[in-house]
Design an enzyme around this catalytic site. Structure first.
Site, PDB file in Angstrom:
ATOM      1  N   ARG A  51       4.525  -2.955  17.432  1.00  0.00           N
ATOM      2  CA  ARG A  51       5.385  -2.671  16.279  1.00  0.00           C
ATOM      3  C   ARG A  51       6.159  -3.948  15.968  1.00  0.00           C
ATOM      4  NH1 ARG A  51       7.187   2.362  14.875  1.00  0.00           N
ATOM      5  NH2 ARG A  51       6.797   3.196  16.963  1.00  0.00           N
TER       6      ARG A  51
ATOM      7  N   PHE B 233      -7.275   2.389   5.574  1.00  0.00           N
ATOM      8  CA  PHE B 233      -6.545   1.162   5.249  1.00  0.00           C
ATOM      9  C   PHE B 233      -6.842  -0.005   6.189  1.00  0.00           C
ATOM     10  CE2 PHE B 233      -3.529   4.097   7.389  1.00  0.00           C
ATOM     11  CZ  PHE B 233      -3.348   3.409   8.588  1.00  0.00           C
TER      12      PHE B 233
ATOM     13  N   LYS C 182       2.355   4.611   1.384  1.00  0.00           N
ATOM     14  CA  LYS C 182       2.507   5.195   2.719  1.00  0.00           C
ATOM     15  C   LYS C 182       2.384   6.706   2.608  1.00  0.00           C
ATOM     16  CE  LYS C 182       5.254   5.310   6.899  1.00  0.00           C
ATOM     17  NZ  LYS C 182       4.633   6.598   7.237  1.00  0.00           N
TER      18      LYS C 182
ATOM     19  N   GLU D   2       0.854  -1.194   0.000  1.00  0.00           N
ATOM     20  CA  GLU D   2       0.000   0.000   0.000  1.00  0.00           C
ATOM     21  C   GLU D   2       0.886   1.239   0.000  1.00  0.00           C
ATOM     22  OE1 GLU D   2      -3.124  -2.204   3.104  1.00  0.00           O
ATOM     23  OE2 GLU D   2      -2.098  -0.353   3.667  1.00  0.00           O
TER      24      GLU D   2
END
Length: 568
Positions: free
Chosen positions: A425, A346, A256, A254
């Site tokens: 993360r 998204f 950014k 995708e």
């Protein structure tokens, strides 16, 4: 009710401990003792917060107000208090010393304590809450009155932690990880159940109370709720993106965007918007609210996306422009006309009563597309971020170049089978950007400038975050790359966060402000407690969309350093 004295004794004991396991045991012991009604309060207190981060409630107590309250409670002048703080470097130790001296001089203090009921955790919370809600004429006096009551009713040790808690900085190194493990230990529940409950509630206070009352069953019953924002899933830079794509056996690619993250909560016609820091920014973005009402065809939903400031041709504007929209409190409609927004969605975490975070990305993507309606014309204001699932490295490079040519940051590379992990993360979300290395670091100290900049802060000590100890570890000082306008803005931001001594114009800063810093390389260094130092650091921008705990970690500093060695 649980006495605040017991809480203060736990904090005192933890301060003397260096072991994370021992700290976790102390927190677990406290949680076991606290009544279930007070457990959410004690859980937040031990993490140096009065209100849950998601609530949007601000304590709003600065150092000057705290000094005035301590002055009224003790009879010592504010100037003398400030002088003592320059010696101790800590408001907590200062309050302890001042109240010890006051009690020593009170012949009747023993009888005073007999008449005075013990402060409870609830009483401390209620006084803080009353102070936080004070506004308008007489609000400062009301805040001081409530803090003065707490100091007058406390022992010196309690005053130490009340004053630190007023600034939401206990300095005992207890963060979410320690509390999560302490809940599991205190109530004999699996840590993975605690972790999942925290993911869906974003509130360890709620999790602790559920674990105490109902164990595993109660934890499993917790879920996402509209208007209680959850942490946003985070990405990391990959040292070898091609290898990661091969490992995924096909990745979701995708664009950014260089915008501001936004979490959208829709319930019927009601829309609430939260920033990356989970602040309620609904009133600043009325145009975005209308876009959501028009194009999101769901009764209830929680969506994840990026808001980008665009020009009249739909081209992205600088990151700072979108932050102007998020910060705006007045003349909002006028600002909306001057800085229009494009919303790029998204992900989706919740749809019509169903929690989706445990579903793989490909299934969440279908759910997202099913509830967002937009035409080519509408895409100027809202779109679902275009996604291509591929293992073709040449195609990934082509999409990456297209994103850069369109004025965006690069591409996201996502594992199509990954769940949505709030606040995490990891390797399931990776980013590919041009190779200028930057770090997001927290300001922990500062120094006044010289000459024409003598009234501005000119140099900033910056630190990374250690999630294991909840401490900030210094990695260097930065004073280049800033314009006069940026120096003024930072001086205003930091003026209410100064503490400690001023020897040579140097002073400590409470860790609240995050800066993006570029650098040439990372070196080993004994000069900083991180063990590392940045070579030729320079300021890039203020990241006021990030909380201090979202700064780059000591682990990432170590990884970047290791990667440098491999390139030699």
């Amino acid at each position: 009710m649980t006495s605040f004295r017991e809480f203060a004794e736990t904090c005192q004991a933890i301060e003397k401990i260096s072991s994370t396991i021992e700290t976790t045991n102390k927190v677990a012991d406290l949680l076991k003792k606290v009544d279930v009604e007070e457990l959410p309060l004690a859980t937040h207190f031990i993490m140096s917060e009065v209100f849950p981060a998601w609530s949007g409630e601000q304590l709003g107590i600065g150092t000057s107000l705290l000094y005035s309250s301590l002055s009224k409670a003790s009879g010592m002048s504010v100037r003398s208090i400030e002088s003592l703080i320059r010696t101790t470097g800590d408001i907590g130790e200062t309050a302890l010393l001042i109240l010890k001296e006051k009690r020593k001089n009170q012949v009747t203090f023993s009888s005073f304590l007999e008449e005075q009921p013990e402060l409870s955790i609830t009483e401390v919370y209620q006084r803080f809450k009353t102070a936080s809600e004070a506004s308008g004429k007489g609000s400062q006096e009301l805040k001081i009155k409530n803090l003065q009551f707490l100091f007058n009713s406390s022992t010196p040790r309690e005053a130490k932690y009340i004053s630190r808690l007023a600034l939401e900085e206990l300095r005992i190194g207890v963060g979410e990880g320690v509390v999560r493990d302490a809940i599991a230990r205190a109530f004999s529940v699996p840590s993975d159940k605690v972790e999942h409950a925290f993911m869906v509630t974003n509130d360890l206070g709620i999790v602790a109370a559920a674990a105490k009352e109902g164990g595993i069953e109660a934890l499993e019953s917790l879920g996402i709720e509209i208007n209680r924002p959850i942490k946003m899933m985070l990405s990391q830079i990959s040292p070898d993106i091609d290898a990661d794509i091969r490992d995924m056996k096909g990745a979701a690619i995708e664009w950014k965007f260089d915008g501001a993250r936004v979490q959208i909560h829709k319930n019927g016609n009601s829309v609430t918007l939260f920033s990356r820091k989970l602040e309620n920014v609904t009133n600043s973005l009325p145009d975005l609210v209308e876009i959501i009402r028009k194009h999101v065809k769901a009764e209830s939903a929680i969506l994840d996306g990026e808001a980008v400031a665009v020009d009249e041709n739909g081209k992205p504007r600088a990151f700072q422009e979108i932050l102007k929209r998020f910060r705006r409190k007045y003349d909002v409609e006028e600002k909306a006309l001057g800085i229009p927004i494009q919303l790029n969605l998204f992900d989706i975490m919740y749809l019509n009563g169903r929690t989706l975070i445990d579903l793989p990305l490909v299934e969440r993507r279908k759910a997202l597309e099913s509830c967002v309606e937009s035409s080519v014309e509408d895409s100027k204001s809202i779109s679902v971020d275009e996604q291509v699932i591929t293992g073709d490295l040449e195609l990934v490079e082509k999409i990456y170049r297209e994103a850069l040519n369109a004025g965006h940051e690069g591409v996201m590379v996502k594992n199509p089978n990954s769940a949505y992990s709030p606040g995490k993360r990891g390797k399931n979300w990776l980013k590919k950007k041009p190779l200028m290395e930057t770090l997001d670091l927290v300001v922990v100290g500062a120094e006044w400038g010289y000459g024409r900049r003598a009234n501005l802060i000119g140099s900033y000590s910056v630190a990374c975050y250690d999630p294991e100890t909840s401490r900030f570890l210094q990695v260097g000082k930065v004073g280049t790359g800033l314009t006069d306008e940026q120096l003024k803005e930072l001086t205003e931001m930091l003026s209410g966060l100064m503490e400690g001594g001023e020897a040579g114009g140097v002073f400590a800063i409470r860790p609240k402000v995050v800066l993006e810093i570029a650098f040439e390389e990372i070196q080993k260094s004994p000069n900083y407690d991180s063990g590392f130092a940045l070579r030729f650091p320079r300021f890039i921008r203020i990241r006021d969309d990030k909380d201090p705990e979202e700064a780059d970690t000591i682990q990432r500093i170590g990884r970047v350093y290791s990667q440098q060695l491999k390139r030699l």
